[in-house]
Design a protein around this motif. Structure first.
Motif, mmCIF file in Angstrom:
data_model
loop_
_atom_site.group_PDB
_atom_site.id
_atom_site.type_symbol
_atom_site.label_atom_id
_atom_site.label_comp_id
_atom_site.label_asym_id
_atom_site.label_seq_id
_atom_site.Cartn_x
_atom_site.Cartn_y
_atom_site.Cartn_z
ATOM 1 N N MET A 223 34.425 -19.300 33.273
ATOM 2 C CA MET A 223 34.742 -19.173 34.689
ATOM 3 C C MET A 223 36.157 -19.644 34.997
ATOM 4 S SD MET A 223 32.314 -20.435 37.830
ATOM 5 C CE MET A 223 32.760 -22.167 37.707
ATOM 6 N N HIS A 258 32.618 -11.536 35.957
ATOM 7 C CA HIS A 258 32.079 -12.192 34.759
ATOM 8 C C HIS A 258 32.104 -13.720 34.918
ATOM 9 C CE1 HIS A 258 30.745 -12.348 30.724
ATOM 10 N NE2 HIS A 258 31.897 -12.604 30.134
ATOM 11 N N PHE A 259 30.941 -14.352 34.699
ATOM 12 C CA PHE A 259 30.727 -15.802 34.773
ATOM 13 C C PHE A 259 30.613 -16.336 36.208
ATOM 14 C CE2 PHE A 259 32.734 -15.668 30.494
ATOM 15 C CZ PHE A 259 31.676 -16.196 29.782
ATOM 16 N N LYS A 261 28.603 -16.644 39.258
ATOM 17 C CA LYS A 261 27.200 -16.390 39.593
ATOM 18 C C LYS A 261 26.828 -16.920 40.973
ATOM 19 C CE LYS A 261 26.042 -16.386 34.682
ATOM 20 N NZ LYS A 261 25.278 -17.008 33.572
ATOM 21 N N ASP A 302 28.285 -11.922 38.103
ATOM 22 C CA ASP A 302 28.431 -11.764 36.656
ATOM 23 C C ASP A 302 28.329 -10.293 36.229
ATOM 24 O OD1 ASP A 302 28.788 -12.657 34.061
ATOM 25 O OD2 ASP A 302 26.654 -12.989 33.720
ATOM 26 N N SER A 331 36.915 -12.441 37.922
ATOM 27 C CA SER A 331 37.397 -12.685 36.572
ATOM 28 C C SER A 331 38.580 -11.789 36.201
ATOM 29 C CB SER A 331 36.246 -12.462 35.582
ATOM 30 O OG SER A 331 36.705 -12.519 34.260
#
Length: 340
Positions: A223, A258-259, A261, A302, A331
């Motif tokens: 993250m 991505h990552f 959440k 994510d 991201s």
């Protein structure tokens, strides 16, 4: 050409991307000595840390590159392959935490080579190197900043330290100069990618994750390798402006959370504009007429969101603004298009 004055915090070239950073593919290839601390640490993020009671079998552990005390004439050196070839506009030789063991002087050379020559051949061929920063005095425990006036494209640099000592971090700030001939042959290109010459001009907030992360190569490893804003407690939304590597017409966009959440944005939108002249203050440029590329679209946690049919064709543009509602983390942003 001058090192950072005491108390100075910023120079213009420090805003440019670090062409040598490990996270963009930079590699420390060869050093003549790395007895106390490995050369690879010079390209890591941050300024290095100091752990008072940490030692190795060779002596005090230091977060950086450190050579042994020299007992013969000469100097120490390290060759670095740039992750992103380009024009070098300034360097930062950071001696953070190196106080009684920093080099007295440093210089920097650079070269451009095709293919993947061996580090040993680069070290031996002294004729190919161009001096960019002549021998300069360093300060211990400091960022030593030196501007470079050279527009040539380089692929490798060689840091020389006199006579020995330790360097915590080496930053090589500049402008990416990609091989556009190869990119155009490949068809659609990611016009936002740092590897292709894209750059993040500005954003309204980068409290948790820095703006440049948004266009770095590959998917983020965690993250912390994305762009993330603080929690918004007032009306409005967050935004970031990317200058494309070259003017082009967008055909596909990817917004990757991505990552992220529990902290991804609820929605996003994209806007574009074609500017003939550089603009520095986007925050107060209320006269700009941004064109909608992507209306507000729902995001998931994510997940890599691909927008293709949803994109509007507004013709060639030079800059894209990603808006996130109301806040959160993204991201990576990929903007694939046809170069104009």
């Amino acid at each position: 050409m001058q090192a950072e004055a005491p108390g100075a915090m910023h120079v213009a070239f420090a805003d440019l991307i670090d062409l040598a950073a490990r996270k963009v593919g930079g590699k420390a290839l060869l050093a003549n000595d790395e007895f106390f601390a490995p050369k690879e640490a010079m390209l890591e993020p941050g300024r290095g840390v100091f752990i008072a009671d940490k030692y190795t079998e060779r002596g005090k552990w230091m977060d950086g590159w450190e050579t042994r005390r020299k007992r013969v004439p000469g100097y120490d050196w390290c060759i670095v392959k740039l992750g992103l070839p380009g024009a070098i506009h300034g360097i930062d030789v950071d001696t953070n935490h190196f106080i009684g063991n920093f080099p007295e002087y440093a210089s920097l050379e650079a070269c451009e080579v095709d293919g993947d020559p061996t580090p040993e051949s680069l070290a031996e061929d002294v004729s190919r190197w161009t001096e960019l920063v002549p021998r300069q005095r360093l300060r211990g425990g400091s960022r030593n900043l030196f501007a470079v006036a050279n527009e040539r494209r380089f692929t490798h640099v060689r840091l020389n330290i006199y006579p020995d000592g330790g360097v915590a971090r080496l930053r090589v700030h500049g402008q990416v100069l990609p091989d556009w001939h190869a990119l155009k042959k490949a068809g659609l290109a990611d016009l936002a990618a740092a590897a292709n010459g894209g750059s993040v001009v500005t954003c309204n907030d980068q409290f948790f994750g820095t703006k440049d992360n948004l266009i770095f190569p590959g998917r983020a490893a965690n993250m912390g390798e994305g762009w993330e804003t603080r929690r918004k407690r007032v009306p409005g939304f967050d935004w970031i402006v990317v200058k494309l590597a070259t003017a082009g017409t967008l055909r596909r966009a990817e917004v990757d959370t991505h990552f992220f959440k529990g902290n991804f944005p609820d929605r996003c939108s994209l806007e574009g504009i074609h500017l003939e002249e550089p603009l520095l203050d986007f925050a107060n440029a209320t006269h700009l007429k941004w064109k909608e590329l992507l209306p507000q679209s729902k995001l998931q946690a994510d997940h890599c969101h691909v927008f293709e049919k949803e994109l509007k064709d507004v013709g060639p543009i030079t800059h894209v603004r990603l808006n996130i509602f109301p806040d959160g983390g993204v991201s990576r942003l990929r903007l694939f298009g046809e170069p104009a």
